[in-house]
Design a protein around this motif. Structure first.
Motif, short mmCIF file in Angstrom:
data_model
loop_
_atom_site.label_atom_id
_atom_site.label_comp_id
_atom_site.label_asym_id
_atom_site.label_seq_id
_atom_site.Cartn_x
_atom_site.Cartn_y
_atom_site.Cartn_z
N UNK A 228 -10.29 -9.25 -12.41
CA UNK A 228 -9.20 -9.07 -11.92
C UNK A 228 -9.17 -7.40 -11.11
N UNK A 229 -9.58 -6.60 -11.88
CA UNK A 229 -9.74 -4.50 -11.33
C UNK A 229 -10.56 -5.23 -10.09
N UNK A 230 -11.49 -5.87 -10.20
CA UNK A 230 -13.35 -5.08 -9.12
C UNK A 230 -12.02 -6.33 -7.83
N UNK A 231 -12.08 -7.51 -8.04
CA UNK A 231 -11.29 -7.81 -7.20
C UNK A 231 -10.05 -6.84 -6.41
N UNK A 232 -9.10 -6.67 -7.24
CA UNK A 232 -7.98 -5.63 -7.00
C UNK A 232 -8.89 -4.77 -5.83
N UNK A 233 -10.00 -3.88 -6.00
CA UNK A 233 -10.07 -3.12 -5.14
C UNK A 233 -11.01 -3.77 -3.51
N UNK A 234 -11.78 -5.09 -4.19
CA UNK A 234 -11.95 -5.24 -2.03
C UNK A 234 -10.28 -5.71 -1.75
N UNK A 235 -9.59 -6.03 -2.29
CA UNK A 235 -8.89 -6.82 -1.56
C UNK A 235 -8.05 -5.49 -1.02
N UNK A 236 -7.57 -4.41 -2.02
CA UNK A 236 -7.22 -2.84 -1.17
C UNK A 236 -8.27 -2.54 -0.58
N UNK A 237 -9.20 -2.61 -0.61
CA UNK A 237 -10.49 -1.78 0.79
C UNK A 237 -10.40 -2.82 2.35
N UNK A 238 -9.75 -4.06 1.72
CA UNK A 238 -10.04 -5.35 3.05
C UNK A 238 -9.02 -4.86 3.95
N UNK A 239 -9.17 -4.99 5.43
CA UNK A 239 -8.75 -4.40 6.63
C UNK A 239 -8.16 -5.32 6.35
N UNK A 240 -8.05 -7.28 6.73
CA UNK A 240 -7.44 -7.82 6.48
C UNK A 240 -6.33 -8.36 5.60
N UNK A 241 -6.61 -7.20 4.53
CA UNK A 241 -5.27 -7.35 3.49
C UNK A 241 -4.81 -6.43 3.18
N UNK A 242 -4.90 -5.66 2.20
CA UNK A 242 -4.16 -4.61 1.33
C UNK A 242 -4.05 -3.17 2.23
N UNK A 243 -5.63 -2.99 2.69
CA UNK A 243 -5.78 -2.49 3.88
C UNK A 243 -5.22 -0.67 3.14
N UNK A 244 -5.54 -0.26 1.73
CA UNK A 244 -5.03 0.69 1.35
C UNK A 244 -5.32 2.02 2.58
N UNK A 245 -6.80 1.73 2.43
CA UNK A 245 -7.62 2.51 3.06
C UNK A 245 -7.36 3.28 4.37
N UNK A 246 -6.32 2.51 5.09
CA UNK A 246 -5.95 3.09 6.37
C UNK A 246 -4.82 4.37 5.68
N UNK A 247 -4.43 4.33 4.79
CA UNK A 247 -3.23 5.76 4.87
C UNK A 247 -3.27 6.48 3.26
N UNK A 248 -4.51 5.76 2.49
CA UNK A 248 -3.97 6.47 1.51
C UNK A 248 -5.93 6.50 1.42
N UNK A 249 -5.70 8.27 -0.21
CA UNK A 249 -7.29 9.00 0.56
C UNK A 249 -7.53 7.76 -1.13
#
Length: 122
Positions: free
Chosen positions: A34-55
């Motif tokens: 789940x953690x590995x999948x969560x990372x993929x989702x967070x980094x995915x620009x079409x889903x979580x896209x956390x990297x658009x704003x966060x370091x």
């Protein structure tokens, strides 16, 4: 004795070291997927896209307009507090530009939980 110790460690979900071997309960490893999948989702620009704003340490092309996602367990005393923040950041800050990922259904319930699991590890 070692066999009994392994059973006990597995039952209580702890990590132990016996004769130089690290014993990890399967219950601790169950969340790794789940953690590995969560990372993929967070980094995915079409889903979580956390990297658009966060370091996020080690992430490609991280953003710099929102707080860095580090020391999350010290910033959010419980996983529930972190969940609330990601669910709808406007609860604590009505002027937040962070999308309310849960409230607006931006992520599925399953994806949302995985992102929380990943961010909680940072």
């Amino acid at each position: 004795m070692i066999g009994n110790t392994k059973k006990w460690i597995g039952k209580v979900g702890m990590i132990g070291v016996i004769a130089g071997q690290v014993l990890v309960s399967p219950t601790l490893l169950a969340g790794d997927a789940d953690i590995a999948e969560g990372k993929k989702i967070a980094f995915d620009r079409k889903k979580g896209n956390c990297l658009a704003c966060h370091n996020i340490t080690g992430a490609p092309s991280p953003g710099n307009i929102a707080p860095a996602l580090i020391a999350m367990k010290s910033r959010y005393p419980t996983k529930e507090a972190l969940t609330e923040q990601i669910w709808d950041a406007t609860i604590k800050n009505p002027e937040s530009s962070m999308p309310p990922f849960g409230k607006h259904g931006i992520l599925s319930e399953s994806d949302f939980k995985k992102v929380v699991e990943f961010v909680w590890t940072l």
